[in-house]
Design a protein around this motif. Structure first.
Motif, PDB file in Angstrom:
ATOM      1  N   ASP A 123       5.756   4.876  -1.279  1.00  0.00           N
ATOM      2  CA  ASP A 123       4.848   3.733  -1.304  1.00  0.00           C
ATOM      3  C   ASP A 123       5.493   2.473  -1.853  1.00  0.00           C
ATOM      4  N   SER A 163      -0.873   1.516   1.746  1.00  0.00           N
ATOM      5  CA  SER A 163      -0.915   0.095   1.394  1.00  0.00           C
ATOM      6  C   SER A 163      -2.215  -0.210   0.645  1.00  0.00           C
ATOM      7  N   THR A 168       0.587  -3.248  -3.446  1.00  0.00           N
ATOM      8  CA  THR A 168       1.763  -2.972  -2.608  1.00  0.00           C
ATOM      9  C   THR A 168       2.079  -4.037  -1.556  1.00  0.00           C
ATOM     10  N   GLU A 169       1.374  -5.170  -1.558  1.00  0.00           N
ATOM     11  CA  GLU A 169       1.726  -6.184  -0.554  1.00  0.00           C
ATOM     12  C   GLU A 169       3.214  -6.565  -0.636  1.00  0.00           C
ATOM     13  N   VAL A 172       5.791  -4.211   1.337  1.00  0.00           N
ATOM     14  CA  VAL A 172       5.792  -4.031   2.790  1.00  0.00           C
ATOM     15  C   VAL A 172       7.132  -4.423   3.401  1.00  0.00           C
ATOM     16  N   PHE A 188       2.871   2.452   7.802  1.00  0.00           N
ATOM     17  CA  PHE A 188       1.982   1.969   6.751  1.00  0.00           C
ATOM     18  C   PHE A 188       0.573   2.509   6.996  1.00  0.00           C
ATOM     19  N   ILE A 210      -0.772  -6.404   7.551  1.00  0.00           N
ATOM     20  CA  ILE A 210       0.566  -5.819   7.461  1.00  0.00           C
ATOM     21  C   ILE A 210       1.423  -6.291   8.631  1.00  0.00           C
TER      22      ILE A 210
END
Length: 329
Positions: A123, A163, A168-169, A172, A188, A210
């Motif tokens: 992740d 996500s 977690t942005e 990516v 994702f 995303i």
């Protein structure tokens, strides 16, 4: 005539996910609680019981199996189960989902046993963010596992990331770049209401966001030509030739009406949906002397009773009591 497991909505089921253990060496916030009481070994299906079940479902149309957990590599001697399943005629595809912590040492034995497809959960690349989500350290071990899977010959190697908005942005693009660099496919997954913690919809980092981030910061994406509409992931390829990326949009774009999956939990319960509220106790039948035809009839009835969909986006949705590690990924 080829038998098919078909529900009342006409969906054909050929995909089985088998959990081999509920134990895990991480404590991911979206999957399980920090403090967990795991099942006793006697509660788990034996390899022989799993193999018997697979021999029963293959003639019913199941030809694709994925081994899951918990963390499946915590189940001792897992390559032996792989060899047992590979010997079953009619099984077309056998894969494994792992968190990768133990994979560096396990990759080659699993490949030698006949496994060819593997999904690895990762992740975050940032160690602090990895620890925030997994409640444990280990990002370096996961990376070592991914590279070991590549060296062993696994193809494809897919890396899965959940996500979560606000967390977690920033992961990516680094994850996507890591995948492009090492020739693996990044996937994702939208945050889902199946873990131990209270689910908050406003934490869902949506698929379109995303994709927009990837296109803005890396390269344009177009749908792949060989996309399988039954697969949970929407597949895209970079126009610059830098590989593929998949998006599993369980919340913003539910794929219930093309679902072809059933699940067998580590303690032998058959579930016709990840979010199912009812289960069939297959272990009780296996250990109670039930014949093959009786078990096959129970499997068929369970699939036929499958609901239209999980209804996550409606007020009718009911969160299952089981958390993800007890169901199987």
């Amino acid at each position: 005539m080829v038998y098919q497991l078909i529900d009342s909505f006409g969906r054909v089921h050929n995909n089985l996910r088998i959990s081999v253990t509920d134990r895990c060496n991480l404590r991911c916030t979206y999957c399980m609680a920090e403090e967990v009481t795991f099942m006793e070994r006697a509660e788990l299906l034996s390899f022989e019981e799993i193999a018997r079940f697979v021999r029963l479902v293959v003639p019913l149309g199941i030809d694709k199996i994925r081994l899951t957990g918990g963390e499946p590599l915590m189940r001792r001697d897992l390559p032996r189960l792989v060899r047992m399943l590979k010997e079953i005629p009619g099984l077309r595809d056998l894969g494994l989902t792992t968190n990768g912590i133990l994979l560096a040492d396990a990759a080659q034995p699993l490949y030698d046993a006949g496994l060819r497809r593997i999904n690895i959960s990762l992740d975050a690349l940032d160690p602090d963010r990895f620890r925030l989500l997994a409640r444990r350290d280990g990002v370096e071990k996961v990376i070592d596992g991914i590279l070991a899977a590549k060296r062993a010959g696994f193809d494809p190697v897919k890396v899965n990331a959940v996500s979560i908005r606000g967390i977690t942005e920033a992961e990516v693009v680094p994850l996507a770049q890591f995948a492009r660099k090492h020739g693996v496919e990044m996937r994702f997954i939208e945050y889902m209401p199946i873990g131990a913690d209270h689910w908050e919809r406003d934490k869902v980092y949506f698929a379109h966001e995303i994709l927009e981030q990837l296109e803005h910061e890396i390269a344009p994406l177009v749908p792949v030509e060989d996309y399988d509409p039954r697969a949970p992931a929407m597949e895209f390829r970079y126009t610059d030739g830098g590989g593929r990326v998949g998006i599993i949009a369980s919340i913003s774009r539910p794929f219930c009406m093309s679902c072809n999956r059933v699940r067998l939990t580590a303690d032998g319960r058959l579930r016709n949906c990840l979010f199912a509220l009812d289960e069939v106790d297959i272990k009780k039948m296996l250990r109670g002397g039930a014949g093959d035809s009786e078990i096959a009839a129970a499997i068929d009835a369970n699939v036929r009773a499958k609901w239209e969909g999980h209804e996550i986006n409606t007020s009718r949705f009911i969160k299952p009591l089981r958390t993800m590690h007890t169901i199987g990924g």
